[in-house]
Motif scaffolding. Sequence first.
Motif, PDB file in Angstrom:
ATOM      1  N   ALA A  47      50.465  40.604  45.837  1.00 39.94           N
ATOM      2  CA  ALA A  47      51.528  39.871  46.518  1.00 39.94           C
ATOM      3  C   ALA A  47      52.874  40.065  45.831  1.00 39.94           C
ATOM      4  O   ALA A  47      53.926  39.990  46.489  1.00 39.94           O
ATOM      5  CB  ALA A  47      51.182  38.389  46.584  1.00 39.94           C
ATOM      6  N   LEU A  48      52.849  40.307  44.536  1.00 35.63           N
ATOM      7  CA  LEU A  48      54.094  40.546  43.807  1.00 35.63           C
ATOM      8  C   LEU A  48      54.563  41.985  43.902  1.00 35.63           C
ATOM      9  O   LEU A  48      55.565  42.356  43.291  1.00 35.63           O
ATOM     10  CB  LEU A  48      53.909  40.159  42.338  1.00 35.63           C
ATOM     11  N   GLY A  49      53.819  42.821  44.646  1.00 38.19           N
ATOM     12  CA  GLY A  49      54.240  44.197  44.850  1.00 38.19           C
ATOM     13  C   GLY A  49      53.624  45.195  43.898  1.00 38.19           C
ATOM     14  O   GLY A  49      54.098  46.334  43.817  1.00 38.19           O
ATOM     15  N   ALA A  50      52.576  44.818  43.188  1.00 37.29           N
ATOM     16  CA  ALA A  50      51.949  45.727  42.244  1.00 37.29           C
ATOM     17  C   ALA A  50      51.149  46.801  42.983  1.00 37.29           C
ATOM     18  O   ALA A  50      50.582  46.555  44.050  1.00 37.29           O
ATOM     19  CB  ALA A  50      51.029  44.955  41.290  1.00 37.29           C
ATOM     20  N   MET A  96      41.632  35.995  43.199  1.00 38.70           N
ATOM     21  CA  MET A  96      43.004  35.482  43.303  1.00 38.70           C
ATOM     22  C   MET A  96      43.943  36.193  42.324  1.00 38.70           C
ATOM     23  O   MET A  96      45.126  36.342  42.606  1.00 38.70           O
ATOM     24  CB  MET A  96      43.019  33.981  43.042  1.00 38.70           C
ATOM     25  N   HIS A  97      43.413  36.653  41.176  1.00 44.07           N
ATOM     26  CA  HIS A  97      44.257  37.381  40.238  1.00 44.07           C
ATOM     27  C   HIS A  97      44.749  38.688  40.864  1.00 44.07           C
ATOM     28  O   HIS A  97      45.934  39.040  40.753  1.00 44.07           O
ATOM     29  CB  HIS A  97      43.468  37.672  38.963  1.00 44.07           C
ATOM     30  N   GLU A  98      43.839  39.403  41.481  1.00 45.14           N
ATOM     31  CA  GLU A  98      44.220  40.669  42.095  1.00 45.14           C
ATOM     32  C   GLU A  98      45.148  40.442  43.284  1.00 45.14           C
ATOM     33  O   GLU A  98      46.128  41.186  43.472  1.00 45.14           O
ATOM     34  CB  GLU A  98      42.966  41.425  42.525  1.00 45.14           C
ATOM     35  N   GLU A  99      44.851  39.452  44.098  1.00 46.09           N
ATOM     36  CA  GLU A  99      45.694  39.183  45.258  1.00 46.09           C
ATOM     37  C   GLU A  99      47.092  38.734  44.843  1.00 46.09           C
ATOM     38  O   GLU A  99      48.088  39.085  45.497  1.00 46.09           O
ATOM     39  CB  GLU A  99      45.037  38.125  46.131  1.00 46.09           C
ATOM     40  N   ALA A 100      47.175  37.973  43.743  1.00 44.66           N
ATOM     41  CA  ALA A 100      48.493  37.555  43.268  1.00 44.66           C
ATOM     42  C   ALA A 100      49.318  38.748  42.805  1.00 44.66           C
ATOM     43  O   ALA A 100      50.520  38.844  43.092  1.00 44.66           O
ATOM     44  CB  ALA A 100      48.334  36.543  42.131  1.00 44.66           C
ATOM     45  N   TRP A 111      46.917  50.677  40.618  1.00 37.82           N
ATOM     46  CA  TRP A 111      46.762  50.886  39.192  1.00 37.82           C
ATOM     47  C   TRP A 111      47.356  49.725  38.392  1.00 37.82           C
ATOM     48  O   TRP A 111      46.792  49.304  37.388  1.00 37.82           O
ATOM     49  CB  TRP A 111      47.412  52.199  38.760  1.00 37.82           C
ATOM     50  N   GLU A 112      48.478  49.180  38.823  1.00 38.43           N
ATOM     51  CA  GLU A 112      49.073  48.042  38.116  1.00 38.43           C
ATOM     52  C   GLU A 112      48.182  46.809  38.216  1.00 38.43           C
ATOM     53  O   GLU A 112      48.100  46.021  37.264  1.00 38.43           O
ATOM     54  CB  GLU A 112      50.455  47.750  38.687  1.00 38.43           C
ATOM     55  N   VAL A 113      47.507  46.639  39.349  1.00 43.14           N
ATOM     56  CA  VAL A 113      46.553  45.535  39.459  1.00 43.14           C
ATOM     57  C   VAL A 113      45.430  45.704  38.455  1.00 43.14           C
ATOM     58  O   VAL A 113      45.022  44.750  37.763  1.00 43.14           O
ATOM     59  CB  VAL A 113      45.993  45.462  40.900  1.00 43.14           C
TER      60      VAL A 113
END
Length: 335
Positions: free
Chosen positions: A222-225, A215-219, A228-230
Amino acid sequence: MDISTQHTDAAASPGLPGPAAHKRAARGATRPGDRIFIGLTRGSGILLLVIMAAIAVFLTYRACLAISDDQGNFLTTFEWNTNLVPPSFGIAVLVYGTIVSSVVAMVIAVPVAVAIALFLTHYAPRRLSGPIAYVIDLLAAVPSIVYGLWGALVLVPHMDGLFGWLDRYLGWTGIFSWDGGAPRSMLTVGVLLAIMILPIITNVSREVFRQVPRMHEEAALALGATRWEVIRMSVLPFGRSGVISASMLGLGRALGETMAVATVLSPTFDIKASLLDPGGGTFAQNIASKFSEATEFGRDALIASGLVLFVITLLVNGAARLIIARRKEYSGANA
């Protein structure tokens, strides 16, 4: 019959758990199997402490016998002559060589291992990540003497080009100056140790990165990351304490590696500023090379150097625990 009487009768009926049963559960009443298991686990923990204490007592006792007759300064003497009368030996060169070679290995291995772990968990397709992970597991099982033979027969003869390049462009620093001698130096040892500890750090880091909550990665996505930002905002912070633990495992092997270092290094009891000059020594290499021909006093002296290595290992692990304790907010238990 009123409601209070009904509750009293229900509590007193044998088929239902009454207040006494709840009190016994609250007091932690256990079955015989639970008591046996608790005793075994507690005994295992106590046994480990007893073994560690016994090792420390043995090393300290034998070290005191040798240091009491040492005519040099055990911490600063640049020689190891236990057969002289009177004997003179010190660990200054061994401390320097052990720390420098381990630091070089960590500087090379940790970034590469973390990059490989991230590639296997977040970039590589499944049919590619599986075989690569299998090969890395095989590298972790290779005996150290095999690494040593490979280092002496393959790595050392091919280090001239790297040494020449470092001397040409970075020789002005003094750390990478080279006079053309045999490349059996601390840098070569560090490269070999980096290859040896790379599978350990990679495997542990890979398993840590796999535990990142989805869920951390999906969130973040979802915010447009970006990918690499994920990794930077979700994966690396979560796995930071795990990577530190993996690095400490690798550092422990680098500090105590024996045969590979003894096969590659040209041991001398002097400290050179350049990492490219042959010579130096480590605790494990010195013990392995001198133990078989040492006298009783010489073995006590080697045990004294082993005690210092034992203390260094404990300090490194203690420092790692402190670092991890300061990063509890990133541990998987608190995610």
